[in-house]
Write an enzyme that holds these catalytic residues in place. Sequence first.
Site, PDB file in Angstrom:
ATOM      1  CG  LEU A   1       5.352   2.360  -3.390  1.00 12.23           C
ATOM      2  CD1 LEU A   1       6.293   3.505  -3.728  1.00 12.23           C
ATOM      3  CD2 LEU A   1       4.889   1.666  -4.659  1.00 12.23           C
ATOM      4  CG  ASP A   2       5.906  -4.878  -3.292  1.00 10.98           C
ATOM      5  OD1 ASP A   2       5.362  -4.974  -2.169  1.00 10.98           O
ATOM      6  OD2 ASP A   2       5.441  -5.417  -4.311  1.00 10.98           O
TER       7      ASP A   2
END
Length: 233
Positions: free
Chosen positions: A51-52
């Site tokens: 996940l960013d």
Amino acid sequence: MKTPEDFLAGQVLLIDKPLHWTSFQAVNKLKWALKSKLGLKKIKIGHAGTLDPLASGLLLVCTGKATKQISELQGQVKEYTGTIFIGATTPSYDLETEIDQTFDTTHIDETLVRQTVEKFLGEIDQKPPIFSAIKKDGKRLYEHARAGETVEIASRKTTIYEFELTRIALPEVDFRIQCSKGTYIRSIAHDFGQAMDSGSHLTALRRTKIGDYDVAQAQDVLAFVDTLAPNTD
């Protein structure tokens, strides 16, 4: 209460990754806690899908023998919710970088927005963002981007199973998307504006599901660490 042996035998931990944390930081924090609190000298640990930092939500963290499941878990259908801002673009397709262009939106109304959603359903060709971790010529794309280098990015097939608009308050729209492995929601946000002869970027993103796993059952990283009982042996 899970024992050290339980984590070595294999656990799939449902973690609600906080905003601004990297997935690596979350895994590292958990690994440190398992070692320091439970007295584990060595343990395998990894996550099933990055996940960013500017995204929050469900991160599946596998420990011990459960790390063998990572590839299978990464292949599961994923669900996201978020917000797209219409009328401006950024190089990273999200808020990591500043707005670089603004566009006319006077021709965009709710009807056009809803019609545009239909173009993104099913199998689509998608180019990953230049600010991504994919490797090109031995370097991550974001390394090329930060060095000001231009690289040709190949498009890839991805599948959008569901694309629902949950709020339209132009220039913002909220959405819920179910998609296949390897889908970049930032690219959808960017391409969405282009499909309306304008520009757009992602301003919020949250992963809510991976397969049958739901963020509603997930724990905050620090809250999980607090549940680990210190080793008293």
